[in-house]
Write an enzyme that holds these catalytic residues in place. Structure first.
Site, mmCIF file in Angstrom:
data_model
loop_
_atom_site.group_PDB
_atom_site.id
_atom_site.type_symbol
_atom_site.label_atom_id
_atom_site.label_comp_id
_atom_site.label_asym_id
_atom_site.label_seq_id
_atom_site.Cartn_x
_atom_site.Cartn_y
_atom_site.Cartn_z
ATOM 1 N N GLU A 9 0.798 -1.225 0.000
ATOM 2 C CA GLU A 9 0.000 0.000 0.000
ATOM 3 C C GLU A 9 0.826 1.268 0.000
ATOM 4 O O GLU A 9 0.290 2.362 -0.139
ATOM 5 C CB GLU A 9 -0.967 0.022 1.195
ATOM 6 C CG GLU A 9 -0.318 0.046 2.562
ATOM 7 C CD GLU A 9 0.030 -1.339 3.053
ATOM 8 O OE1 GLU A 9 1.038 -1.881 2.552
ATOM 9 O OE2 GLU A 9 -0.670 -1.859 3.926
ATOM 10 N N ASP A 96 -0.363 -4.439 4.920
ATOM 11 C CA ASP A 96 -0.166 -4.572 6.366
ATOM 12 C C ASP A 96 -1.061 -5.658 6.942
ATOM 13 O O ASP A 96 -2.106 -6.007 6.380
ATOM 14 C CB ASP A 96 -0.443 -3.241 7.069
ATOM 15 C CG ASP A 96 0.608 -2.199 6.734
ATOM 16 O OD1 ASP A 96 1.676 -2.571 6.240
ATOM 17 O OD2 ASP A 96 0.339 -0.998 6.960
ATOM 18 N N ASP A 98 -2.978 -5.744 9.586
ATOM 19 C CA ASP A 98 -4.137 -5.400 10.414
ATOM 20 C C ASP A 98 -5.399 -5.403 9.560
ATOM 21 O O ASP A 98 -5.388 -5.798 8.392
ATOM 22 C CB ASP A 98 -3.931 -4.052 11.101
ATOM 23 C CG ASP A 98 -3.702 -2.915 10.104
ATOM 24 O OD1 ASP A 98 -3.826 -3.169 8.880
ATOM 25 O OD2 ASP A 98 -3.413 -1.791 10.532
ATOM 26 N N GLU A 100 -7.168 -2.931 8.231
ATOM 27 C CA GLU A 100 -7.129 -2.062 7.058
ATOM 28 C C GLU A 100 -6.309 -2.700 5.942
ATOM 29 O O GLU A 100 -6.697 -2.656 4.778
ATOM 30 C CB GLU A 100 -6.548 -0.689 7.429
ATOM 31 C CG GLU A 100 -7.386 0.106 8.420
ATOM 32 C CD GLU A 100 -8.766 0.431 7.891
ATOM 33 O OE1 GLU A 100 -8.898 0.749 6.691
ATOM 34 O OE2 GLU A 100 -9.724 0.351 8.676
ATOM 35 N N TYR A 321 6.142 -3.604 12.979
ATOM 36 C CA TYR A 321 4.886 -2.952 12.612
ATOM 37 C C TYR A 321 4.398 -2.068 13.746
ATOM 38 O O TYR A 321 4.375 -2.472 14.912
ATOM 39 C CB TYR A 321 3.833 -4.006 12.261
ATOM 40 C CG TYR A 321 2.602 -3.419 11.632
ATOM 41 C CD1 TYR A 321 2.701 -2.614 10.497
ATOM 42 C CD2 TYR A 321 1.345 -3.658 12.160
ATOM 43 C CE1 TYR A 321 1.581 -2.064 9.914
ATOM 44 C CE2 TYR A 321 0.205 -3.119 11.575
ATOM 45 C CZ TYR A 321 0.336 -2.319 10.450
ATOM 46 O OH TYR A 321 -0.782 -1.782 9.877
ATOM 47 N N ARG A 323 1.410 -0.580 14.391
ATOM 48 C CA ARG A 323 0.027 -0.595 14.894
ATOM 49 C C ARG A 323 -0.203 -1.929 15.592
ATOM 50 O O ARG A 323 -0.487 -2.935 14.955
ATOM 51 C CB ARG A 323 -0.977 -0.388 13.758
ATOM 52 C CG ARG A 323 -0.869 0.971 13.104
ATOM 53 C CD ARG A 323 -1.987 1.232 12.104
ATOM 54 N NE ARG A 323 -1.802 2.521 11.448
ATOM 55 C CZ ARG A 323 -1.197 2.688 10.279
ATOM 56 N NH1 ARG A 323 -0.725 1.637 9.636
ATOM 57 N NH2 ARG A 323 -1.070 3.885 9.756
ATOM 58 N N HIS A 368 1.379 -9.229 16.157
ATOM 59 C CA HIS A 368 1.634 -10.182 17.230
ATOM 60 C C HIS A 368 2.903 -9.890 18.009
ATOM 61 O O HIS A 368 3.370 -10.729 18.770
ATOM 62 C CB HIS A 368 1.699 -11.594 16.631
ATOM 63 C CG HIS A 368 0.461 -11.977 15.883
ATOM 64 N ND1 HIS A 368 -0.755 -12.123 16.493
ATOM 65 C CD2 HIS A 368 0.258 -12.197 14.571
ATOM 66 C CE1 HIS A 368 -1.667 -12.450 15.595
ATOM 67 N NE2 HIS A 368 -1.077 -12.496 14.412
#
Length: 905
Positions: A9, A96, A98, A100, A321, A323, A368
């Site tokens: 993205e 990603d 998550d 989104e 990551y 988030r 995680h």
């Protein structure tokens, strides 16, 4: 040779991945979401425009089917991806991990409709090892995560688009409501209301300086008097300013001074000496919310600035990551961290076994592992500095916190001394506390909220001299000390994020956008590092708390988060929850609730914030009106200066503002030439002088012309607000006609810097109203005048200007001084904007350069053909990357210029 198309993205992420993947992989970026609900009426397909649900973008009558449209600036991206896919044998979705990111992958699949094998690869750090592991362990798109993201998106759209129009009709246009946003505003408002209720209390005590027989000295504070504990700040009720317990001893200044004099000749001895060990363990490694909180405290970064820097660090392969709700560290990360601790701090600060941190949040959508340095080694801050100063500072914060979490505990001793004394029949007990850190442990690397661990360690050491119980002490000094209670502190961004997280509201990825939204919508503004609510926020919270209680209740919102998380874990279906939320099931749903309550809302009640009752028994209140908040007392009104905090608007301040208005209604004189009255007034933007009477506003022609409409939409970060309709030609003509009816506006001139309204004289007011004033002509007969403009006082000769200096006065400057200024070196128009940053030979533009320039209205980027301003919330323009510059210019190219209007002869 087979090829694989890898889709991510972000362009920066794509560039980093290309370093680890071979020639058989084409890595391309979608640059965020490629498909979403319609942002405005123009994006709604013609086949759906006339449907009742079209403005929502969600078919609530057909199982909440979302209407997805490709964003205009992403159509070329989709075409390019389809073309590349035809050349490849495999599609790898590497967005990603998550919700989104999963949703972006799903939308890509829906649009590309690939005929080649599709695999989903995820990684929590962009390193060669992590990418190779992801390639070897691919999976399918997680439909549960996609459904959870879609449910959240639909609920936010329904909440925002259904509730916002009520705020328009009852309070003011341009307002928005949101599932998390509105609760955040409520928290900020309730803290300000607590400050407004606060009553200050004063209290006194004594401080004694004692000396031991061995010469040691220490200070002790009065703790008890005649067996009763001395009252301190925590013992007073903040709303009334009275003591919570009558059994406490409350000293005022006179009582404290009397006691000081009585005890001055007293005898003192040690009644108790205590020493206890303490142990302090390091904080867990960073999650998204704790990183935002600590960056706000230590670096003064707002949440958006923190996440921007963290995103760049992650996409550059420097951190994991960003988030995440997890505090877990992988085995490899623990081993790497322990190795670095031993090398940098020595083996004595390394515990015998690794520390394991357990996650307290049950959430399937986040990564995680915690936020930590990525890769097989911890890079130095100097290596990261090339990315930008923000990135370097944030990286240093992350690696220090990671190091500290695997270091030994801090150990030390806490000491307490109690000294009793008596004189003139009065007994008192003084207390002194001290501490010393014997083994700093993790404090050598990191102290929460502090930039300098060594300085904090030095401050923590407060040694008390060795004494024994019963030992006699000499009192060298005895002073009385006064204190006042303080109101509860306003919420900072860090405190608001912590409050939201503790309440189970929102998720790490939403906090930055929520805080940005409530400031953009003028619900809050910054004073220092604190968030201050506007009076409009007070009105919104009053409306929703009174009539839409559940929608702004933190517990209700937290339950919604749990339900959405259950969907992401596959424990609950999406459709039953959406039906329950919107239509109701045993409880009142959103649509029935709004239908029932809309007619009950009294705009005057929710837009009135009571200040109190004045000495004459009149109610004083702040009213939120069409043109902003103002004070009202009966028929009297007074404007509120912009930037005034709600807790500063008390009865005393109100009296001052009403007095200013009253004084402003009385002219200080009449103009000697035209006889018009001259007033000194105070408005929203400061004091000014006015020549002539104020003109009344034109009456409304009809209610229809001001009625809010829900046609056209605009997406918001959380809870959305439909866009206001464009102004019609008829309305514009009506306004012009109304202006003509009103007549010419009175002349208004702002007071110069340093002028005080109450001290304004008639002569000075005349001088201000005379601006611009003629100074004379030069040797060539050109007229010269002095005036005040947008950028301050100036002198003017035809089209040539010179700014006055701080030593010049526009009211007294003469022709001679003006000629001196004009004799100085002339500037040919406005100076060329300075170049802040240069990207040379940009391949995407065929080798052209991109410049970042310091423009008149802020920094902007240009490629020579198109200009694009940097977003207003850009904290550090120097941190802008070439990819971000290309994105801004791409958006600028899609905007069509409006054709010039031709004047009819």
């Amino acid at each position: 040779m087979s090829k694989s198309l890898v889709i991510v993205e972000s362009p920066t992420k794509a560039n980093t991945l290309r370093k680890f993947l071979g020639d058989g992989y084409l890595v391309e970026a979608t640059v965020g979401h490629i498909r979403d609900l319609p942002e405005n009426a123009a994006q709604i397909p013609a086949a759906h425009k006339k449907k009742k649900w079209a403005r929502l973008g969600v078919d609530v009558e057909n199982d909440f089917e979302p209407l997805y449209v490709v964003q205009p600036d992403k159509k070329k991206t989709i075409t390019a991806l389809k073309k590349l896919l035809k050349e490849c044998d495999e599609l790898l979705l590497a967005t990603d991990e998550d919700r989104e990111g999963e949703a972006i992958s799903w939308h890509v699949l829906e649009l590309l409709k690939p005929k080649v094998p599709v695999k989903r690869m995820v990684f929590h750090e962009i390193t060669k090892t992590a990418v190779q592991h992801a390639l070897a362990n691919t999976r399918e798109v997680d439909t549960h995560l996609v459904e959870a993201q879609e449910a959240r998106r639909i609920i936010d759209r329904l909440y925002g688009y259904e509730v916002s129009p009520i705020l328009w009709r009852k309070i003011a246009k341009g307002l928005s409501a949101g599932r998390v946003q509105s609760v955040a505003v409520r928290m900020v408002v309730e803290r300000e209301q607590a400050r407004m209720r606060f009553h200050r209390a004063s209290y006194w005590d004594l401080v004694a300086t004692f000396q031991t027989p061995a010469g040691g000295k220490f200070d002790a504070r009065l703790h008890e008097l005649e067996g009763r504990r001395i009252a301190s700040g925590k013992d007073f009720d903040p709303d009334s300013g009275t003591l919570k317990k009558a059994s406490l001893a409350h000293l005022d200044e006179a009582a404290a001074n009397d006691l000081r004099d009585a005890l001055a000749a007293g005898a003192f001895s040690v009644s108790e000496a205590d020493e206890k060990p303490f142990t302090r363990s390091p904080a867990p490694p960073f999650t998204t919310s704790t990183l935002q909180q600590e960056a706000n405290r230590k670096l003064r970064f707002d949440a958006r600035r923190t996440m921007r820097a963290a995103q760049k660090l992650y996409e550059s392969g420097l951190i994991t990551y960003m988030r995440t709700d997890s505090v877990a560290l992988s085995n490899d990360a623990i081993a790497m961290t322990r190795k670095n601790i031993e090398q940098q701090y020595g083996p004595e600060l390394l515990p015998p076994s690794p520390r394991r941190y357990k996650n307290k949040v049950k959430n399937a959508q986040e990564a995680h592992e915690c936020i930590r340095p990525a890769g097989d080694r911890i890079r130095s801050v100097d290596e990261v500095r090339k990315l930008g100063s923000d990135e370097a500072k944030l990286y240093e914060l992350i690696w220090k916190r990671t190091m500290a979490c695997q270091m030994t505990d801090a150990r030390g001793r806490r000491m307490s001394l109690k000294v009793s004394g008596s004189a003139a029949g009065r007994s008192a007990l003084f207390q002194a506390r001290g501490s010393v850190v014997d083994k700093p442990g993790f404090l050598r690397a990191y102290v929460e909220g502090s930039d300098d661990p060594d300085a904090v360690l030095a401050d923590k050491d407060t040694l008390l001299p060795p004494v024994e119980e019963g030992q006699t002490l000499t009192c060298d000094q005895l002073v009385s000390d006064g204190h006042e209670t303080t109101p509860p502190p306003r919420l900072t961004e860090a405190a608001l994020i912590k409050a939201l997280e503790e309440s189970g509201i929102g998720r790490p990825s939403t906090y930055a956008s929520i805080i940005d939204t409530i400031q953009r919508r003028d619900y809050t503004f910054k004073k220092g590092n604190a968030l201050v609510p506007s009076f409009v926020a007070f009105a919104v919270v009053a409306l929703m708390r009174e009539h839409l209680t559940d929608l702004i209740d933190p517990t209700f919102t937290a339950r919604m988060e749990d339900r959405l998380d259950a969907i992401s874990r596959g424990e609950q279906g999406t459709l039953p929850y959406l039906k329950e939320f919107y239509f109701g099931n045993g409880t009142l749903g959103l649509r029935p609730l709004l239908d029932q309550k809309a007619a009950d809302i009294d705009p005057r009640t929710v837009c009135t914030i009571s200040i109190g009752t004045d000495a004459d028994g009149n109610d004083v209140a702040v009213r939120v009106g069409r043109y902003g908040p103002y004070l009202q007392r009966g028929e009297d009104t007074a404007p509120l200066p912009e930037g005034l905090c709600p807790d500063e608007v008390d009865l005393a301040r109100a009296e001052i503002l009403f007095a200013e208005v009253k004084r402003a209604d009385t002219p200080i004189g009449h103009h000697p030439e035209n006889g018009k009255p001259i007033y000194v007034k105070s408005g929203r933007y400061g004091p000014y002088v006015q020549l002539g009477e104020s003109q009344a506003r034109p009456a409304k022609k009809s209610a229809k012309s001001t009625k809010s409409s829900a046609k056209g939409e605009a997406k918001s970060e959380d809870g959305e607000e439909p866009k206001k309709p464009a102004k019609s030609t008829k309305k514009t003509k009506a306004k012009s006609a109304a202006k003509a009816e009103v007549g010419e506006k009175p002349k208004m001139v702002s007071l110069l810097k340093g002028m005080i309204p109450a001290e304004m004289t008639f002569e000075v007011a005349l001088s201000l109203l005379a601006l611009p004033r003629p100074l004379g002509v030069d040797s060539e007969g050109r007229a010269i005048e002095a005036g005040v403009g947008r950028y301050g006082p100036f002198v003017k000769r035809e089209r040539e200007y010179r700014s006055l200096t701080a030593d010049d006065n526009v009211l007294t400057v003469d022709l001679a001084r003006a000629l001196v200024l004009f004799a100085q070196e002339k500037r040919s128009g406005r100076a060329a904007p300075a170049t802040l940053k240069l990207f040379e030979n940009v391949k995407a533009l065929g080798g052209k350069d991109i410049k970042m320039l310091d423009g008149r209205y802020g920094p902007y980027v240009t490629d020579g053909d198109f200009n694009a301003s940097l977003p207003k919330d850009t904290a550090d323009p120097q941190a802008l990357t070439v990819e971000e510059a290309l994105e801004l210019l791409a958006v600028a190219r899609t905007k069509k210029k409006k054709p010039r209007r031709r004047t009819k002869k």
